[in-house]
Design a protein around this motif. Structure first.
Motif, PDB file in Angstrom:
ATOM      1  N   LEU A  13       0.930  -1.311   0.010  1.00 50.34           N
ATOM      2  CA  LEU A  13      -0.106   0.023  -0.113  1.00 50.34           C
ATOM      3  C   LEU A  13       0.779   1.268   0.179  1.00 50.34           C
ATOM      4  O   LEU A  13       0.452   2.297  -0.588  1.00 50.34           O
ATOM      5  N   ILE A  14       1.850   1.267   0.439  1.00 53.43           N
ATOM      6  CA  ILE A  14       2.991   2.502   0.543  1.00 53.43           C
ATOM      7  C   ILE A  14       3.161   2.960  -0.957  1.00 53.43           C
ATOM      8  O   ILE A  14       2.885   4.124  -0.989  1.00 53.43           O
ATOM      9  N   PRO A  15       4.017   2.173  -1.783  1.00 51.51           N
ATOM     10  CA  PRO A  15       4.086   2.488  -3.030  1.00 51.51           C
ATOM     11  C   PRO A  15       2.565   3.073  -3.640  1.00 51.51           C
ATOM     12  O   PRO A  15       2.882   3.721  -4.730  1.00 51.51           O
ATOM     13  N   MET A  16       1.554   2.361  -3.282  1.00 54.86           N
ATOM     14  CA  MET A  16       0.548   2.789  -3.895  1.00 54.86           C
ATOM     15  C   MET A  16      -0.077   4.130  -3.656  1.00 54.86           C
ATOM     16  O   MET A  16      -0.431   4.921  -4.670  1.00 54.86           O
ATOM     17  N   ARG A  28       6.483   8.290 -10.061  1.00 52.96           N
ATOM     18  CA  ARG A  28       5.498   7.051 -10.231  1.00 52.96           C
ATOM     19  C   ARG A  28       6.012   5.951 -10.924  1.00 52.96           C
ATOM     20  O   ARG A  28       5.586   4.870 -10.635  1.00 52.96           O
ATOM     21  N   MET A  29       7.215   6.181 -11.692  1.00 54.87           N
ATOM     22  CA  MET A  29       7.976   4.875 -12.210  1.00 54.87           C
ATOM     23  C   MET A  29       8.555   4.010 -10.966  1.00 54.87           C
ATOM     24  O   MET A  29       8.522   2.908 -11.054  1.00 54.87           O
ATOM     25  N   LEU A  30       9.089   4.813  -9.966  1.00 54.70           N
ATOM     26  CA  LEU A  30       9.797   4.256  -8.868  1.00 54.70           C
ATOM     27  C   LEU A  30       8.530   3.243  -8.115  1.00 54.70           C
ATOM     28  O   LEU A  30       8.662   2.326  -7.682  1.00 54.70           O
ATOM     29  N   ALA A  31       7.562   4.011  -8.145  1.00 54.55           N
ATOM     30  CA  ALA A  31       6.461   3.227  -7.175  1.00 54.55           C
ATOM     31  C   ALA A  31       6.016   2.260  -8.027  1.00 54.55           C
ATOM     32  O   ALA A  31       5.794   0.980  -7.656  1.00 54.55           O
ATOM     33  N   ALA A  36       5.724  -3.674  -9.027  1.00 53.56           N
ATOM     34  CA  ALA A  36       6.017  -5.048  -9.672  1.00 53.56           C
ATOM     35  C   ALA A  36       6.617  -6.095  -9.221  1.00 53.56           C
ATOM     36  O   ALA A  36       6.514  -7.092  -9.165  1.00 53.56           O
ATOM     37  N   THR A  37       7.918  -5.479  -8.327  1.00 48.89           N
ATOM     38  CA  THR A  37       8.790  -6.477  -7.730  1.00 48.89           C
ATOM     39  C   THR A  37       7.850  -7.105  -6.303  1.00 48.89           C
ATOM     40  O   THR A  37       8.151  -8.259  -6.311  1.00 48.89           O
ATOM     41  N   LYS A  38       7.192  -6.217  -5.762  1.00 51.67           N
ATOM     42  CA  LYS A  38       6.740  -6.679  -4.424  1.00 51.67           C
ATOM     43  C   LYS A  38       5.428  -7.774  -5.065  1.00 51.67           C
ATOM     44  O   LYS A  38       5.544  -8.744  -4.083  1.00 51.67           O
ATOM     45  N   THR A  39       4.626  -7.625  -6.007  1.00 50.82           N
ATOM     46  CA  THR A  39       3.645  -8.574  -6.302  1.00 50.82           C
ATOM     47  C   THR A  39       4.371  -9.889  -6.760  1.00 50.82           C
ATOM     48  O   THR A  39       3.684 -10.931  -6.441  1.00 50.82           O
TER      49      THR A  39
ATOM     50  N   ILE B  37       0.306   3.925 -14.089  1.00 52.86           N
ATOM     51  CA  ILE B  37      -0.640   3.332 -13.248  1.00 52.86           C
ATOM     52  C   ILE B  37      -1.243   2.017 -14.087  1.00 52.86           C
ATOM     53  O   ILE B  37      -1.677   1.225 -13.244  1.00 52.86           O
ATOM     54  N   ARG B  38      -1.320   2.071 -15.266  1.00 56.04           N
ATOM     55  CA  ARG B  38      -1.746   0.890 -16.170  1.00 56.04           C
ATOM     56  C   ARG B  38      -0.725  -0.298 -15.792  1.00 56.04           C
ATOM     57  O   ARG B  38      -0.918  -1.354 -15.631  1.00 56.04           O
TER      58      ARG B  38
END
Lengths: 87, 230
Positions: A13-16, A28-31, A36-39, B37-38
């Protein structure tokens, strides 16, 4: 094991929130990289938890492909900002 | 295996992330931010598919839904959201300091509409006008009145490109004439570009056809009533 997964969901939830709040495209790219890595790591944790090798292999593939998509997108955005600052 | 997994409580928490990411995507206005976001939405969706047991669906979502779709959309957005402005190569637009306030203002103006500005240089007025007619560029920008080269309103433009009403120094009208062929761009430029920065006219207005002959003076006479409407 479920507690570990719950902690990872909370960390997701933090990067979201960061992606939602920050207007800068690189933030946003960092987030996106973080999510992507966390999931993918969460997929790996689930595969270990269920002892399911099929999900494990998919998790490894998504981990590498997610980073590839990130690099492609970053390259296009970097080229774009170079064009805008050319003059 | 899968029966006990469905009843796990963490699945519901993971499922709640998908509408959250989808809501974030829907309320984005900038196309590039929406692309990022996508990617986040695709990552969360792949996680959900994998957790629910659809390993093949998760792999397809990551490969096609996220990587391929984002790359293709990024290329499409990059090549379509651009305004091509034709200028004369003899004026050395990119190096000339007189052009800088106008270009900075135009970039800031177009940036609000998520457009970027691309300058296309042409050798003479004839090819410039031909490029506008053949839809090679969206608009042209020329400096008319070569005698006015000595007094551009530099002071007014250099510190006033951010303010809505820059004060003209000696000439009330700008020496720049922007001709646009896209109606929406004309609408944006006439409402948001102050006449002191540049005069704006649409392609097809009377007098414009004389532009091809290299005689710019009739255009000047016809362009001035247009900007008085603002």
């Amino acid at each position: 094991m479920t507690a570990v997964l719950m902690a990872m969901i909370a960390a997701l939830l933090i990067p979201m929130v960061e992606a939602f709040q920050d207007e800068d495209i690189w933030q946003r790219m960092l987030a996106f990289a973080s999510i992507a890595t966390k999931t993918s790591v969460m997929i790996l944790v689930v595969s270990v938890m269920r002892d399911d090798w099929m999900i494990g292999v998919v998790g490894v593939l998504i981990l590498s492909v997610g980073n590839a998509a990130l690099m492609l997108l970053a390259h296009v955005i970097r080229r774009l900002s170079e064009v805008m600052e050319e003059y | 295996m899968s029966h006990s997994a469905i009843t796990d409580s963490y699945i519901y928490v993971i499922m709640a992330l998908l509408p959250l990411a989808a809501l974030m995507l829907v309320i984005q206005t900038s196309p590039y931010q929406a692309l990022v976001i996508r990617g986040i939405l695709g990552a969360v969706a792949a996680l959900i598919y994998a957790v629910l047991g659809g390993a093949d669906v998760a792999l397809t979502e990551a490969l096609v839904g996220t990587m391929l779709a984002i790359t293709l959309y990024a290329v499409a957005v990059r090549s379509s959201l651009v305004m091509r402005l034709g200028v004369l190569s003899g004026e050395e637009v990119r190096k000339n300091l007189h052009w800088r306030p106008l270009l900075t203002y135009l970039r800031a103006l177009l940036n609000r509409y998520h457009l970027r500005l691309e300058l296309v240089t042409y050798d003479d007025v004839e090819t410039l006008h031909q490029a506008l007619k053949t839809k090679d560029v969206h608009g042209t920008c020329v400096v008319f009145g070569p005698t006015e080269a000595g007094h551009y309103p530099d002071e007014a433009l250099s510190d006033g490109h951010g303010s809505p009403n820059p004060v003209p120094v000696d000439t009330p009208e700008s020496p720049y004439l922007i001709t646009l062929r896209v109606p929406r761009l004309y609408e944006i430029f006439t409402t948001e570009l102050p006449p002191v920065m540049a005069q704006v006219q649409a392609l097809g207005d009377d007098g414009l056809d004389d532009l091809g002959t290299g005689d710019l003076q009739p255009v000047l006479a016809d362009a001035s009533p247009l900007t008085e409407d603002d």
